[in-house]
Design an enzyme around this catalytic site. Sequence first.
Site, PDB file in Angstrom:
ATOM      1  N   VAL A  13       2.352   1.887  -3.442  1.00 11.60           N
ATOM      2  CA  VAL A  13       1.393   2.379  -4.424  1.00 11.60           C
ATOM      3  C   VAL A  13       0.922   3.788  -4.069  1.00 11.60           C
ATOM      4  CG1 VAL A  13      -0.913   1.992  -5.396  1.00 11.60           C
ATOM      5  CG2 VAL A  13       0.663   0.070  -5.097  1.00 11.60           C
ATOM      6  N   GLU A  14       0.689   4.033  -2.784  1.00 10.04           N
ATOM      7  CA  GLU A  14       0.126   5.317  -2.368  1.00 10.04           C
ATOM      8  C   GLU A  14       1.121   6.466  -2.483  1.00 10.04           C
ATOM      9  OE1 GLU A  14      -2.799   6.337  -1.573  1.00 10.04           O
ATOM     10  OE2 GLU A  14      -3.968   4.509  -1.321  1.00 10.04           O
ATOM     11  N   SER A  15       2.344   6.245  -2.044  1.00 15.76           N
ATOM     12  CA  SER A  15       3.281   7.374  -1.948  1.00 15.76           C
ATOM     13  C   SER A  15       4.652   7.105  -2.533  1.00 15.76           C
ATOM     14  CB  SER A  15       3.452   7.776  -0.474  1.00 15.76           C
ATOM     15  OG  SER A  15       4.144   6.754   0.238  1.00 15.76           O
ATOM     16  N   ILE A  28       0.833  -1.202   0.000  1.00  9.89           N
ATOM     17  CA  ILE A  28       0.000   0.000   0.000  1.00  9.89           C
ATOM     18  C   ILE A  28       0.866   1.251   0.000  1.00  9.89           C
ATOM     19  CG2 ILE A  28      -1.641   1.359   1.365  1.00  9.89           C
ATOM     20  CD1 ILE A  28      -2.883  -1.294   2.278  1.00  9.89           C
ATOM     21  N   TRP A  47     -10.708   1.737   0.947  1.00 14.24           N
ATOM     22  CA  TRP A  47      -9.599   2.663   1.180  1.00 14.24           C
ATOM     23  C   TRP A  47      -9.541   3.710   0.072  1.00 14.24           C
ATOM     24  CZ3 TRP A  47      -5.266   1.992   4.759  1.00 14.24           C
ATOM     25  CH2 TRP A  47      -4.215   2.889   4.548  1.00 14.24           C
TER      26      TRP A  47
END
Length: 217
Positions: free
Chosen positions: A99-101, A96, A167
Amino acid sequence: MRRLAGLLLFLAAPAHADLWGYVDAAGVAHFAPRQLDGRYAPLLGGAGPLRVPGKTDAGAHMLTWLDIAPEVKAVQPWVREAAAQHGVDAELLKAIIAVESGYQRGAVSPRGALGLMQITPETAMRYATPADAARLIEPRINIHTGARMLADLMRRFGRIDAALAAWNAGEGAVRRAVNRVPDIEETQAHVHLVLELYWALLQQSQPARAQRLTLHP
């Protein structure tokens, strides 16, 4: 240990049948010839992980980067700590964050989401103490807040893919889709990318993490 050694030899051999598995919080490796529930990731055979359209390397370059990048190594103690404390898989948190940051701890989105896990102020109000919400950009607080949220979403929806969809798109969108990934292109791509990376990380770490194993028919 003899059974585990035999299985590891099998895992290294050419695949002739499907094999799915996961390692639980107690260090028990569970293996089955099919996906019994959402915890099981494909290890061998034709099942294969979900593929993001246009991707051909199944995240190989990303896995290499995650192994060597100093910014990734710097936060791994907090990832493991949060995983153990909140009952979620460290590999899933790692996927996560990637992928997110992209492991940029100071990342801020146009929508105001902050830090490694891109936590919004609204999420912080729900899952962090007021003191922590004011320091949400700090990596340890950000990871713990995100892990707490992920654990809650997984309890609510009972499936990893649905939790990841909530999410990304919000709980309401998942409920309207009857607790499935909604038909939203951005959300589907996000879920597929996280799952592909998570499954790759899980497969990579599985033999090393397992302390004992359970084979399921």
